[in-house]
Write an enzyme that holds these catalytic residues in place. Structure first.
Site, PDB file in Angstrom:
ATOM      1  N   LEU A   1       0.842  -1.195   0.000  1.00 53.70           N
ATOM      2  CA  LEU A   1       0.000   0.000   0.000  1.00 53.70           C
ATOM      3  C   LEU A   1       0.879   1.248   0.000  1.00 53.70           C
ATOM      4  O   LEU A   1       0.463   2.302   0.437  1.00 53.70           O
ATOM      5  CB  LEU A   1      -0.922   0.005   1.225  1.00 53.70           C
ATOM      6  CG  LEU A   1      -2.053  -1.025   1.226  1.00 53.70           C
ATOM      7  CD1 LEU A   1      -2.915  -0.878   2.475  1.00 53.70           C
ATOM      8  CD2 LEU A   1      -2.940  -0.887  -0.021  1.00 53.70           C
TER       9      LEU A   1
ATOM     10  N   CYS B   1       8.464  -8.322 -13.632  1.00 54.07           N
ATOM     11  CA  CYS B   1       7.352  -9.236 -13.342  1.00 54.07           C
ATOM     12  C   CYS B   1       5.976  -8.593 -13.467  1.00 54.07           C
ATOM     13  O   CYS B   1       5.182  -9.004 -14.310  1.00 54.07           O
ATOM     14  CB  CYS B   1       7.525  -9.824 -11.957  1.00 54.07           C
ATOM     15  SG  CYS B   1       9.116 -10.618 -11.746  1.00 54.07           S
TER      16      CYS B   1
HETATM   17  C1  UGA Z   1       7.288  -9.566  -7.610  1.00 50.60           C
HETATM   18  C2  UGA Z   1       6.503 -10.312  -6.516  1.00 50.60           C
HETATM   19  O1  UGA Z   1       6.463  -9.515  -5.333  1.00 50.60           O
HETATM   20  C3  UGA Z   1       7.140 -11.658  -6.209  1.00 50.60           C
HETATM   21  O2  UGA Z   1       6.345 -12.365  -5.270  1.00 50.60           O
HETATM   22  C4  UGA Z   1       7.231 -12.476  -7.506  1.00 50.60           C
HETATM   23  O3  UGA Z   1       7.860 -13.728  -7.312  1.00 50.60           O
HETATM   24  C5  UGA Z   1       8.029 -11.688  -8.536  1.00 50.60           C
HETATM   25  O4  UGA Z   1       7.387 -10.409  -8.760  1.00 50.60           O
HETATM   26  C6  UGA Z   1       8.077 -12.496  -9.808  1.00 50.60           C
HETATM   27  O5  UGA Z   1       7.018 -12.730 -10.391  1.00 50.60           O
HETATM   28  O6  UGA Z   1       9.139 -13.006 -10.156  1.00 50.60           O
HETATM   29  P1  UGA Z   1       9.544  -8.098  -7.659  1.00 50.60           P
HETATM   30  O7  UGA Z   1       9.170  -7.756  -9.061  1.00 50.60           O
HETATM   31  O8  UGA Z   1      10.942  -8.527  -7.346  1.00 50.60           O
HETATM   32  O9  UGA Z   1       8.591  -9.279  -7.102  1.00 50.60           O
HETATM   33  O10 UGA Z   1       9.287  -6.798  -6.791  1.00 50.60           O
HETATM   34  P2  UGA Z   1       8.237  -6.276  -5.716  1.00 50.60           P
HETATM   35  O11 UGA Z   1       8.934  -6.099  -4.440  1.00 50.60           O
HETATM   36  O12 UGA Z   1       6.999  -7.054  -5.707  1.00 50.60           O
HETATM   37  O13 UGA Z   1       7.942  -4.823  -6.319  1.00 50.60           O
HETATM   38  C7  UGA Z   1       7.377  -4.665  -7.613  1.00 50.60           C
HETATM   39  C8  UGA Z   1       7.132  -3.201  -7.914  1.00 50.60           C
HETATM   40  O14 UGA Z   1       6.065  -2.693  -7.142  1.00 50.60           O
HETATM   41  C9  UGA Z   1       8.321  -2.282  -7.634  1.00 50.60           C
HETATM   42  O15 UGA Z   1       8.469  -1.387  -8.716  1.00 50.60           O
HETATM   43  C10 UGA Z   1       7.938  -1.543  -6.375  1.00 50.60           C
HETATM   44  O16 UGA Z   1       8.506  -0.261  -6.298  1.00 50.60           O
HETATM   45  C11 UGA Z   1       6.429  -1.457  -6.543  1.00 50.60           C
HETATM   46  N1  UGA Z   1       5.700  -1.324  -5.262  1.00 50.60           N
HETATM   47  C12 UGA Z   1       5.690  -2.348  -4.369  1.00 50.60           C
HETATM   48  C13 UGA Z   1       4.990  -0.173  -4.993  1.00 50.60           C
HETATM   49  O17 UGA Z   1       4.961   0.776  -5.795  1.00 50.60           O
HETATM   50  N2  UGA Z   1       4.279  -0.092  -3.822  1.00 50.60           N
HETATM   51  C14 UGA Z   1       4.269  -1.082  -2.913  1.00 50.60           C
HETATM   52  O18 UGA Z   1       3.594  -0.928  -1.877  1.00 50.60           O
HETATM   53  C15 UGA Z   1       4.989  -2.243  -3.197  1.00 50.60           C
END
Ligand code: UGA
Length: 429
Positions: A250, A260
């Site tokens: 959030l 991803c």
């Molecule tokens: C994501 C999933 O979280 C993993 O569970 C999954 O295995 C992976 O994709 C995959 O399919 O391989 P990841 O892409 O490494 O992992 O990164 P996240 O930590 O999930 O963040 C993704 C994006 O969302 C980032 O750009 C981050 O800045 C953004 N984000 C995340 C937000 O803008 N707000 C948030 O509250 C959380």
């Protein structure tokens, strides 16, 4: 257990190294010979905290090895993981040609029972096609099973996520496949969710798409906060304490990037369409995400008035902290838009600069955040690395031409920034 990992990208290498760390004997195969040769010399092609040590430890103990021929990997392995890329086609559909090629090659080398597991993120019904491909290319009459075991690890915390997962999902069609995978994960303490293959495939696409939707939802609420003077961090906190909603994902800002979420949302939308269902909700998730980057650039432009000729310091280039991954990083679109408007860009990222250099031509790369701040008309925070949170803000202010910070990740407290004498603009508050 003898395990073969095909495709030594992000997921493949982490998975292989961690399985070896659990005591299995793992051979990682990739047709990129250069990559395999580098890995043999412990050169990891990307940055992931702790991975170097895990690889080194297991290669030295003889449990982890590398090869470039599938034949070599398949020979002695009971379980074969397909971890090759499933990149997007221009229409958003997942390109499964690497999966198909690997399935054909596995089939040609099967001489006894093997369990073939898809770990790459794939659309629902891929397992069915992998099975069909192996059946039609197999040379000897041997038994095999196909299973799905999607990966949920996050970049930056991948090793921890592998060893301490929330759940392990296994999609299987036979008892033998289930028992083999249970045995493989015996040392990992987590609930094992056993489903059919299609459900397992869907769990992966649906999970990533749901998380992406959560981010787009909170970013949309942030836009309402801005129009009313409410504070999105407080709204998110108040919402997140409801266990049905949950506190994670959030964090409002410039939207999601990476290899991803953008790809998986598109692929899920595409396969849904192919199956005759218009997943309109996901279209809105994607649109809201793209708009956040545009909004961030607009905030910079509006606070500078004239962008042409101004110097903008960018803090953070990777799509999120603790990784050097530049794939679908919002920084790329943001920097290109600002350069098109005539801005001079100085940028700093703790890890991603070597990967960013060839992508971001015309950007001056700096040795630290202070150099990016020096003589800048605006400092834009794009990735929330810890070292930015603990910067000496008084020093930053002195270095800047104009003390303006536009924060795309809500790193600082607006009141404190005002007290320090900054013009501080953030997202949704
Ligand atoms: C994501 C999933 O979280 C993993 O569970 C999954 O295995 C992976 O994709 C995959 O399919 O391989 P990841 O892409 O490494 O992992 O990164 P996240 O930590 O999930 O963040 C993704 C994006 O969302 C980032 O750009 C981050 O800045 C953004 N984000 C995340 C937000 O803008 N707000 C948030 O509250 C959380």
């Amino acid at each position: 257990m003898n395990v073969c990992i095909i495709g030594v990208g992000y997921v493949g290498l982490v998975t292989g190294a961690c399985f070896a760390d659990l005591g299995h004997r793992v051979i990682c195969v990739d047709n990129d010979r250069k990559k395999i040769e580098s890995l043999k010399k412990f050169k990891i092609p990307f940055y992931e905290k702790g991975l170097n040590e895990v690889v080194r430890r297991n290669v030295n103990s003889g449990r982890l090895s590398f090869a470039s021929a599938i034949k070599e990997g398949v020979k002695d392995s009971l379980v074969i993981f397909i971890c090759v890329g499933t990149p997007p086609r221009p229409n958003g559909e997942a390109d499964l040609s690497y999966v198909e090629n690997v399935a054909m090659e596995i089939a040609r080398n099967l001489t006894s029972y093997h369990l073939v597991v898809e770990k790459s993120t794939v659309p629902v019904e891929t397992g069915k096609w992998v099975e069909h491909t192996i059946k039609t290319n197999i040379r000897k009459h041997v038994k095999f099973d196909v299973a799905s075991n999607p990966e949920f690890l996050r970049e930056g915390t991948a090793i921890h996520d592998f060893l301490y997962p929330d759940r392990i999902v296994i999609g299987v069609e036979t008892k033998r496949a289930e028992e083999t995978l249970r045995e493989l994960y015996k040392k990992v303490k987590a609930e094992i969710v056993v489903t059919d293959i299609k459900s397992a495939e869907l769990i992966k696409h649906a999970s990533n798409s749901f998380l992406a939707a959560k981010i787009s939802f909170i970013n949309s609420v942030a836009n309402i906060c801005e129009r009313t003077g409410a504070d999105i961090t407080k709204v998110a906190h108040g919402m997140g304490l409801d266990p049905r909603i949950g506190r994670s994902f959030l964090q409002s800002g410039i939207g999601y990037g990476g290899s991803c979420f953008p790809k998986d949302v598109d692929a899920f939308m595409h396969i849904s369409g192919k199956l005759g269902y218009d997943f309109a909700l996901l279209k809105a998730v994607r649109k809201a995400n793209e708009e956040q980057r545009v909004l961030f650039v607009k905030k910079i432009e509006e606070s500078l008035w004239i962008v042409k000729g101004k110097t903008i310091g960018i803090l953070g280039l990777s799509f999120k902290p603790e990784t050097d991954d530049m794939r679908q990083a919002p920084s790329i679109d943001i920097i290109n838009s600002l350069m098109n408007a005539g801005a001079k860009i100085k940028a700093y990222d703790p890890k991603a600069m070597p990967k960013a250099r060839p992508i971001l031509k015309g950007v001056k790369f700096c040795k630290d955040a202070y150099e990016a701040a020096r003589q800048s008309d605006c400092l834009a925070i794009v990735t929330e690395w810890h070292e930015f949170k603990v910067m000496d803000l008084k020093r930053v202010k002195k270095l800047m031409k104009n003390p303006l910070i536009v924060d795309g990740r809500n790193v600082f407290d607006p009141k404190e920034m005002k007290r320090l004498g900054f013009r501080y603009i953030s997202m949704g508050r």
